[in-house]
Design a protein around this motif. Structure first.
Motif, mmCIF file in Angstrom:
data_model
loop_
_atom_site.group_PDB
_atom_site.id
_atom_site.type_symbol
_atom_site.label_atom_id
_atom_site.label_comp_id
_atom_site.label_asym_id
_atom_site.label_seq_id
_atom_site.Cartn_x
_atom_site.Cartn_y
_atom_site.Cartn_z
ATOM 1 N N TRP A 37 -18.488 36.415 32.774
ATOM 2 C CA TRP A 37 -18.995 35.198 33.397
ATOM 3 C C TRP A 37 -18.749 34.088 32.384
ATOM 4 O O TRP A 37 -19.526 33.865 31.471
ATOM 5 N N ILE A 77 -19.817 29.287 38.711
ATOM 6 C CA ILE A 77 -19.767 30.661 38.211
ATOM 7 C C ILE A 77 -18.300 31.066 38.215
ATOM 8 O O ILE A 77 -17.706 31.245 39.278
ATOM 9 N N TRP A 91 -25.125 40.351 39.799
ATOM 10 C CA TRP A 91 -24.592 40.440 38.446
ATOM 11 C C TRP A 91 -25.010 41.761 37.806
ATOM 12 O O TRP A 91 -25.905 42.458 38.278
ATOM 13 N N ARG A 115 -24.107 25.175 40.704
ATOM 14 C CA ARG A 115 -23.784 25.722 39.381
ATOM 15 C C ARG A 115 -22.469 26.483 39.465
ATOM 16 O O ARG A 115 -22.313 27.384 40.283
ATOM 17 N N GLU A 121 -21.421 31.006 31.945
ATOM 18 C CA GLU A 121 -22.830 31.353 32.155
ATOM 19 C C GLU A 121 -23.768 30.452 31.347
ATOM 20 O O GLU A 121 -24.834 30.076 31.813
#
Length: 131
Positions: free
Chosen positions: A16, A50, A85, A48, A19
């Protein structure tokens, strides 16, 4: 736990990338006619980024790329996808189509299409936004 996107298993070692890039506060800076700045900040709960990538070291089978391609080619119509995740956190996401249309896949070793199988290896980058 193996990370998944809408039930499609992703590599355990996928990274990620952004992150900890500092998301959660939006900011608008407006200069005035006198040269002063008006700085407005607000809590940002969605959008956000990702970015999931293997940086060329995390491989998936062509069958996974095909499943992700089908997913990215389907308009969501006000729906979201579920990203789970590796640590168990779950996110409602959509593809960030402004970056590689949401998915970038590249063969690890170039082979003629006529001899590729579902076990042919690819690297991927998945671009998502929280919804």
């Amino acid at each position: 736990m193996i990370p998944t996107l809408e039930g499609i298993q992703l590599p355990e070692d996928i990274k990620w990338e952004d992150e900890f890039s500092g998301f959660g506060v939006g900011q608008v800076i407006t200069p005035t006619l006198t040269g002063a700045l008006i700085v407005e900040e607000f809590g940002q709960t969605a959008g956000r980024p990702i970015t999931l990538t293997g940086d060329g070291h995390s491989w998936v089978y062509r069958s996974t790329v095909e499943a992700l391609s089908t997913l990215v080619a389907t308009p969501l119509s006000n729906q979201t996808l579920t990203l789970v995740w590796a640590d168990g956190r779950s996110f409602d996401v959509v593809f960030d189509r402004s970056r590689n249309n949401g998915l970038k896949a590249q063969e690890v070793q170039r082979m003629a299409a006529s001899i590729q199988t579902t076990q042919h290896y690819y690297t991927i980058e998945i671009n998502l936004l929280t919804a």
